[in-house]
Design a protein around this motif. Structure first.
Motif, PDB file in Angstrom:
ATOM      1  N   LYS A  60       3.767  17.579 -17.408  1.00 59.53           N
ATOM      2  CA  LYS A  60       4.728  16.558 -16.965  1.00 59.53           C
ATOM      3  C   LYS A  60       4.463  15.238 -17.676  1.00 59.53           C
ATOM      4  CE  LYS A  60       6.616  14.200 -12.894  1.00 59.53           C
ATOM      5  NZ  LYS A  60       7.034  13.086 -13.693  1.00 59.53           N
ATOM      6  N   GLN A  61       3.202  14.818 -17.703  1.00 56.54           N
ATOM      7  CA  GLN A  61       2.880  13.562 -18.387  1.00 56.54           C
ATOM      8  C   GLN A  61       3.232  13.657 -19.860  1.00 56.54           C
ATOM      9  OE1 GLN A  61      -1.048  11.555 -17.976  1.00 56.54           O
ATOM     10  NE2 GLN A  61      -0.953  11.452 -20.199  1.00 56.54           N
ATOM     11  N   HIS A  62       2.931  14.790 -20.489  1.00 61.49           N
ATOM     12  CA  HIS A  62       3.248  14.979 -21.913  1.00 61.49           C
ATOM     13  C   HIS A  62       4.744  14.784 -22.139  1.00 61.49           C
ATOM     14  CE1 HIS A  62       2.931  16.527 -25.975  1.00 61.49           C
ATOM     15  NE2 HIS A  62       3.953  17.323 -25.702  1.00 61.49           N
ATOM     16  N   ASN A  63       5.551  15.407 -21.310  1.00 61.77           N
ATOM     17  CA  ASN A  63       7.008  15.289 -21.441  1.00 61.77           C
ATOM     18  C   ASN A  63       7.485  13.872 -21.151  1.00 61.77           C
ATOM     19  OD1 ASN A  63       7.414  17.979 -22.175  1.00 61.77           O
ATOM     20  ND2 ASN A  63       7.575  18.635 -20.045  1.00 61.77           N
ATOM     21  N   ASP A  64       6.933  13.235 -20.119  1.00 57.51           N
ATOM     22  CA  ASP A  64       7.363  11.895 -19.717  1.00 57.51           C
ATOM     23  C   ASP A  64       7.049  10.835 -20.772  1.00 57.51           C
ATOM     24  OD1 ASP A  64       8.271  12.991 -17.358  1.00 57.51           O
ATOM     25  OD2 ASP A  64       6.667  12.150 -16.101  1.00 57.51           O
ATOM     26  N   THR A  65       5.932  10.969 -21.471  1.00 60.47           N
ATOM     27  CA  THR A  65       5.535   9.950 -22.454  1.00 60.47           C
ATOM     28  C   THR A  65       6.216  10.136 -23.804  1.00 60.47           C
ATOM     29  OG1 THR A  65       3.634  11.250 -23.212  1.00 60.47           O
ATOM     30  CG2 THR A  65       3.239   9.619 -21.443  1.00 60.47           C
ATOM     31  N   GLY A  66       6.715  11.337 -24.073  1.00 56.85           N
ATOM     32  CA  GLY A  66       7.286  11.610 -25.394  1.00 56.85           C
ATOM     33  C   GLY A  66       6.223  11.725 -26.466  1.00 56.85           C
ATOM     34  N   ALA A  67       5.011  12.046 -26.056  1.00 52.45           N
ATOM     35  CA  ALA A  67       3.883  12.160 -26.982  1.00 52.45           C
ATOM     36  C   ALA A  67       4.079  13.314 -27.964  1.00 52.45           C
ATOM     37  CB  ALA A  67       2.589  12.394 -26.198  1.00 52.45           C
ATOM     38  N   ALA A  68       3.502  13.184 -29.145  1.00 57.06           N
ATOM     39  CA  ALA A  68       3.446  14.305 -30.083  1.00 57.06           C
ATOM     40  C   ALA A  68       2.373  15.282 -29.616  1.00 57.06           C
ATOM     41  CB  ALA A  68       3.137  13.816 -31.492  1.00 57.06           C
ATOM     42  N   ALA A 153      -3.571   7.800 -35.648  1.00 58.49           N
ATOM     43  CA  ALA A 153      -3.137   6.799 -36.629  1.00 58.49           C
ATOM     44  C   ALA A 153      -1.643   6.504 -36.503  1.00 58.49           C
ATOM     45  CB  ALA A 153      -3.468   7.278 -38.044  1.00 58.49           C
ATOM     46  N   GLU A 154      -0.851   7.512 -36.142  1.00 61.30           N
ATOM     47  CA  GLU A 154       0.590   7.333 -35.963  1.00 61.30           C
ATOM     48  C   GLU A 154       0.941   6.741 -34.598  1.00 61.30           C
ATOM     49  OE1 GLU A 154       2.240  11.250 -36.518  1.00 61.30           O
ATOM     50  OE2 GLU A 154       1.843  11.249 -38.677  1.00 61.30           O
ATOM     51  N   GLY A 155      -0.022   6.697 -33.681  1.00 55.14           N
ATOM     52  CA  GLY A 155       0.227   6.172 -32.334  1.00 55.14           C
ATOM     53  C   GLY A 155       0.971   7.142 -31.436  1.00 55.14           C
ATOM     54  N   THR A 156       0.823   8.453 -31.704  1.00 49.22           N
ATOM     55  CA  THR A 156       1.579   9.452 -30.927  1.00 49.22           C
ATOM     56  C   THR A 156       0.695  10.418 -30.146  1.00 49.22           C
ATOM     57  OG1 THR A 156       1.750  10.885 -32.885  1.00 49.22           O
ATOM     58  CG2 THR A 156       3.586   9.352 -32.467  1.00 49.22           C
ATOM     59  N   LEU A 157      -0.623  10.161 -30.105  1.00 54.84           N
ATOM     60  CA  LEU A 157      -1.527  10.966 -29.285  1.00 54.84           C
ATOM     61  C   LEU A 157      -1.783  10.213 -27.981  1.00 54.84           C
ATOM     62  CD1 LEU A 157      -3.421  13.404 -28.821  1.00 54.84           C
ATOM     63  CD2 LEU A 157      -5.238  12.054 -29.887  1.00 54.84           C
ATOM     64  N   TYR A 158      -1.478  10.882 -26.870  1.00 53.05           N
ATOM     65  CA  TYR A 158      -1.724  10.311 -25.548  1.00 53.05           C
ATOM     66  C   TYR A 158      -2.863  11.076 -24.877  1.00 53.05           C
ATOM     67  CZ  TYR A 158       2.448   7.367 -25.574  1.00 53.05           C
ATOM     68  OH  TYR A 158       3.377   6.396 -25.854  1.00 53.05           O
ATOM     69  N   ALA A 159      -3.434  10.451 -23.857  1.00 55.55           N
ATOM     70  CA  ALA A 159      -4.524  11.068 -23.102  1.00 55.55           C
ATOM     71  C   ALA A 159      -4.098  11.304 -21.668  1.00 55.55           C
ATOM     72  CB  ALA A 159      -5.761  10.185 -23.127  1.00 55.55           C
ATOM     73  N   TYR A 160      -4.521  12.434 -21.130  1.00 50.77           N
ATOM     74  CA  TYR A 160      -4.404  12.696 -19.698  1.00 50.77           C
ATOM     75  C   TYR A 160      -5.784  12.458 -19.122  1.00 50.77           C
ATOM     76  CZ  TYR A 160      -3.699  15.029 -15.243  1.00 50.77           C
ATOM     77  OH  TYR A 160      -3.617  15.300 -13.900  1.00 50.77           O
ATOM     78  N   ASN A 161      -5.902  11.519 -18.199  1.00 52.61           N
ATOM     79  CA  ASN A 161      -7.200  11.175 -17.621  1.00 52.61           C
ATOM     80  C   ASN A 161      -7.507  12.137 -16.469  1.00 52.61           C
ATOM     81  OD1 ASN A 161      -9.512  10.070 -16.607  1.00 52.61           O
ATOM     82  ND2 ASN A 161      -8.692   8.011 -16.370  1.00 52.61           N
ATOM     83  N   ASN A 162      -8.347  13.110 -16.751  1.00 51.27           N
ATOM     84  CA  ASN A 162      -8.756  14.066 -15.718  1.00 51.27           C
ATOM     85  C   ASN A 162      -9.929  13.527 -14.897  1.00 51.27           C
ATOM     86  OD1 ASN A 162      -7.983  16.598 -14.630  1.00 51.27           O
ATOM     87  ND2 ASN A 162      -9.861  17.508 -15.435  1.00 51.27           N
ATOM     88  N   GLU A 163     -10.236  12.273 -15.126  1.00 48.39           N
ATOM     89  CA  GLU A 163     -11.286  11.544 -14.415  1.00 48.39           C
ATOM     90  C   GLU A 163     -12.600  12.318 -14.444  1.00 48.39           C
ATOM     91  OE1 GLU A 163      -9.119  10.873 -10.808  1.00 48.39           O
ATOM     92  OE2 GLU A 163      -8.109   9.117 -11.663  1.00 48.39           O
ATOM     93  N   ASP A 164     -13.285  12.387 -13.315  1.00 47.78           N
ATOM     94  CA  ASP A 164     -14.595  13.053 -13.313  1.00 47.78           C
ATOM     95  C   ASP A 164     -14.537  14.413 -12.624  1.00 47.78           C
ATOM     96  OD1 ASP A 164     -14.367  12.225 -10.715  1.00 47.78           O
ATOM     97  OD2 ASP A 164     -16.363  11.354 -10.581  1.00 47.78           O
ATOM     98  N   LYS A 165     -13.363  15.061 -12.655  1.00 44.11           N
ATOM     99  CA  LYS A 165     -13.244  16.397 -12.061  1.00 44.11           C
ATOM    100  C   LYS A 165     -14.155  17.375 -12.806  1.00 44.11           C
ATOM    101  CE  LYS A 165      -8.577  15.784 -10.399  1.00 44.11           C
ATOM    102  NZ  LYS A 165      -7.178  16.014 -10.707  1.00 44.11           N
ATOM    103  N   TYR A 166     -14.392  18.510 -12.173  1.00 45.46           N
ATOM    104  CA  TYR A 166     -15.321  19.502 -12.721  1.00 45.46           C
ATOM    105  C   TYR A 166     -14.986  19.842 -14.170  1.00 45.46           C
ATOM    106  CZ  TYR A 166     -18.152  23.621 -13.325  1.00 45.46           C
ATOM    107  OH  TYR A 166     -19.071  24.514 -13.800  1.00 45.46           O
ATOM    108  N   PHE A 167     -16.000  19.776 -15.023  1.00 45.70           N
ATOM    109  CA  PHE A 167     -15.884  20.124 -16.439  1.00 45.70           C
ATOM    110  C   PHE A 167     -17.245  20.574 -16.948  1.00 45.70           C
ATOM    111  CE2 PHE A 167     -16.880  18.545 -20.737  1.00 45.70           C
ATOM    112  CZ  PHE A 167     -16.061  19.373 -21.469  1.00 45.70           C
TER     113      PHE A 167
END
Length: 194
Positions: A60-68, A153-167
């Motif tokens: 959802k976030q990927h779609n909402d931001t229009g990120a590459a 470099a193109e400004g099209t990579l976004y991050a999803y902050n999964n915070e400190d959930k299990y990883f």
């Protein structure tokens, strides 16, 4: 491959094998160019990481931001490449230590909202992967260093902050056996075996 294809899947699953490895990015591009797909994006998950993430929220976030592309980051301490990604207030990745072609600056550091580490999950728009200027035989290509570095470099990579959930980055068979004893993982494995 046989195991993955024999499992019931709620979503479409394709397995691609490559005889000559050309890096994570090169192998991804080869697989997608050879397999073909009508999908708008591809979700890539490293096989040696375990994480608690809401994939629907990431999509959802990927779609909402229009990120590459959208990379899922953790803010947990003590993980591999801790703080390798600098993220701005708008969720754009400003810099990654994974790419040797990017230079950090004081301005970037000052505009950083948080730093995170990769969890091994990335969503990429198919057109960005397929149009990447690389052909098999040109040498190894890194998903994180080359492809994502170009998108930063193109400004099209976004991050999803999964915070400190299990990883967990599994890395070794010994660590995998230890992780299997973790209460959360044990519960998941027990439910799957029923």
């Amino acid at each position: 491959e046989e195991y993955l294809l024999s499992q019931p899947a709620q979503e479409r699953l394709k397995v691609a094998l490559t005889e000559h490895q050309e890096g994570t990015g090169g192998d991804l591009i080869k697989a997608l160019r050879n397999q073909g797909t009508g999908d708008r994006f591809v979700l890539v998950q490293n096989v040696d990481t375990l994480l608690d993430v809401d994939e629907r929220a990431v999509i959802k976030q990927h779609n909402d931001t229009g990120a590459a592309a959208t990379i899922v980051l953790t803010t947990r301490k003590g993980v591999p490449n801790e703080g390798a990604f600098l993220v701005g207030v708008d969720g754009k990745v400003l810099y990654t230590k994974e790419s040797s072609s990017l230079e950090p600056s004081l301005e970037l550091v000052e505009s950083t909202a948080y730093t995170g580490s990769s969890t091994g999950m990335v969503i990429l728009n198919m057109d960005k992967v397929l149009e990447y200027p690389w052909e098999s035989g040109q040498g190894s290509l890194s998903l994180y260093g080359d492809i994502l570095g170009k998108l930063v470099a193109e400004g099209t990579l976004y991050a999803y902050n999964n915070e400190d959930k299990y990883f967990e980055d599994v890395v070794t068979p010994e660590k995998y056996r230890r992780i299997q004893r973790h209460p959360i993982i044990k519960d998941i494995l027990d439910r799957r075996s029923q």
